[in-house]
Design an enzyme around this catalytic site. Structure first.
Site, mmCIF file in Angstrom:
data_model
loop_
_atom_site.group_PDB
_atom_site.id
_atom_site.type_symbol
_atom_site.label_atom_id
_atom_site.label_comp_id
_atom_site.label_asym_id
_atom_site.label_seq_id
_atom_site.Cartn_x
_atom_site.Cartn_y
_atom_site.Cartn_z
ATOM 1 N N GLU A 101 0.571 -0.854 0.462
ATOM 2 C CA GLU A 101 0.459 0.291 0.265
ATOM 3 C C GLU A 101 1.087 1.339 0.045
ATOM 4 O OE1 GLU A 101 -2.495 1.236 -0.500
ATOM 5 O OE2 GLU A 101 -4.668 0.676 0.638
ATOM 6 N N ASP A 102 0.869 2.238 -0.775
ATOM 7 C CA ASP A 102 1.110 3.411 -0.965
ATOM 8 C C ASP A 102 1.454 4.444 0.717
ATOM 9 O OD1 ASP A 102 -1.994 4.048 -1.076
ATOM 10 O OD2 ASP A 102 -2.048 5.775 -1.865
ATOM 11 N N ASP A 105 -3.114 4.906 6.973
ATOM 12 C CA ASP A 105 -4.123 5.980 7.794
ATOM 13 C C ASP A 105 -4.816 6.085 8.939
ATOM 14 O OD1 ASP A 105 -5.300 8.566 8.283
ATOM 15 O OD2 ASP A 105 -4.488 9.360 6.052
ATOM 16 N N LYS A 133 0.873 7.213 8.834
ATOM 17 C CA LYS A 133 1.268 8.176 9.804
ATOM 18 C C LYS A 133 -0.098 7.963 10.768
ATOM 19 C CE LYS A 133 -0.895 12.078 6.198
ATOM 20 N NZ LYS A 133 -2.499 12.512 5.490
HETATM 21 C C1 PRP Z 1 -6.017 5.756 0.769
HETATM 22 C C2 PRP Z 1 -4.763 4.719 0.682
HETATM 23 C C3 PRP Z 1 -4.833 3.329 1.018
HETATM 24 C C4 PRP Z 1 -6.344 4.170 1.959
HETATM 25 C C5 PRP Z 1 -6.090 4.699 3.263
HETATM 26 O O1 PRP Z 1 -6.205 5.419 -0.442
HETATM 27 O O2 PRP Z 1 -4.654 3.734 -0.784
HETATM 28 O O3 PRP Z 1 -5.818 2.769 0.582
HETATM 29 O O4 PRP Z 1 -6.085 5.449 2.300
HETATM 30 O O5 PRP Z 1 -6.552 5.318 4.577
HETATM 31 P P1 PRP Z 1 -7.088 3.746 5.431
HETATM 32 O O6 PRP Z 1 -5.865 3.883 6.275
HETATM 33 O O7 PRP Z 1 -7.831 5.497 6.613
HETATM 34 O O8 PRP Z 1 -7.714 3.643 4.907
HETATM 35 P P2 PRP Z 1 -7.683 6.117 -1.714
HETATM 36 O O9 PRP Z 1 -8.719 5.579 -0.634
HETATM 37 O O10 PRP Z 1 -7.448 7.296 -1.172
HETATM 38 O O11 PRP Z 1 -7.432 5.426 -3.252
HETATM 39 P P3 PRP Z 1 -6.212 5.205 -3.785
HETATM 40 O O12 PRP Z 1 -5.532 4.788 -4.179
HETATM 41 O O13 PRP Z 1 -7.325 5.339 -5.551
HETATM 42 O O14 PRP Z 1 -5.651 6.661 -4.442
#
Ligand code: PRP
Length: 181
Positions: A101-102, A105, A133
């Protein structure tokens, strides 16, 4: 500064530092894995650049797959809703799986995906995130591999978007507040 770069207030992690850390993570994964051939599962869309770099740095037999989920919509507030838009195309029973994962959060998205994956009975399941984070965590998750722990700032680049933009920035940057206000 021109084009999309001018929307960035500051660079939090530059390209060279990202690259070096990705190589270190790949070495850690290779050392831990020993013989088995892991399946790396990237969670789209955010992970695609990290996944591509991590894979190229990973000097071992491995396979990749992707799943796509949606949790945020086109804003900065997590709704806690996770929808599977695309699932992986194979069984993971008895496989050594590493979720890629990137960013971690609140942990809502990965908490959901980890539960889903565990139910499919892999031999092992690990989590590799480029950014963490910890201040924002709502769900109790500790990743096995972390690129960088970062403060609670609104970051974009290296796969991360704001309203689907900025994913192509080669660094992790903090967006100017006037862009998202
Ligand atoms: C981002 C990221 C995770 C998630 C993390 O994805 O890639 O999947 O948010 O947040 P969390 O820990 O609060 O669940 P996003 O929903 O922005 O979609 P994307 O990867 O398509 O940009």
């Amino acid at each position: 500064m021109s084009g999309i770069h001018q929307d960035i207030e500051k660079i939090l992690i530059d390209e060279r530092t990202l690259k070096k850390r990705v190589c270190e993570l790949a070495d850690e994964i290779r050392r831990d894995a020993g013989q088995p051939e892991p399946l790396l599962v990237g969670v789209l869309k955010g992970s695609f650049i990290f996944m591509a770099d991590l894979l190229r740095a990973l000097d071992m037999y491995c396979e990749i797959d992707f799943m796509a989920v949606s949790s945020y919509g086109a804003n900065t507030v997590n709704t806690g809703q996770v929808r599977i838009l695309k699932d992986i195309g194979q069984s993971i029973e008895n496989r050594d799986v590493i979720l890629v994962e990137d960013i971690l959060d609140s942990g809502e998205t990965l908490g959901y995906i980890m539960r889903l994956m565990k139910a499919r009975q892999p031999r092992s399941l690990k989590l590799c995130v480029m950014l963490d984070k910890p201040e924002r965590r709502k769900v109790d998750i500790t990743p096995d591999y972390v690129g960088f722990s970062i403060p609670n700032e609104f970051v974009v680049g290296y796969g991360l978007d704001y309203a689907e933009r900025y994913r192509q920035l080669p660094y992790i940057g903090v967006l100017k507040p006037e862009i998202y206000k």
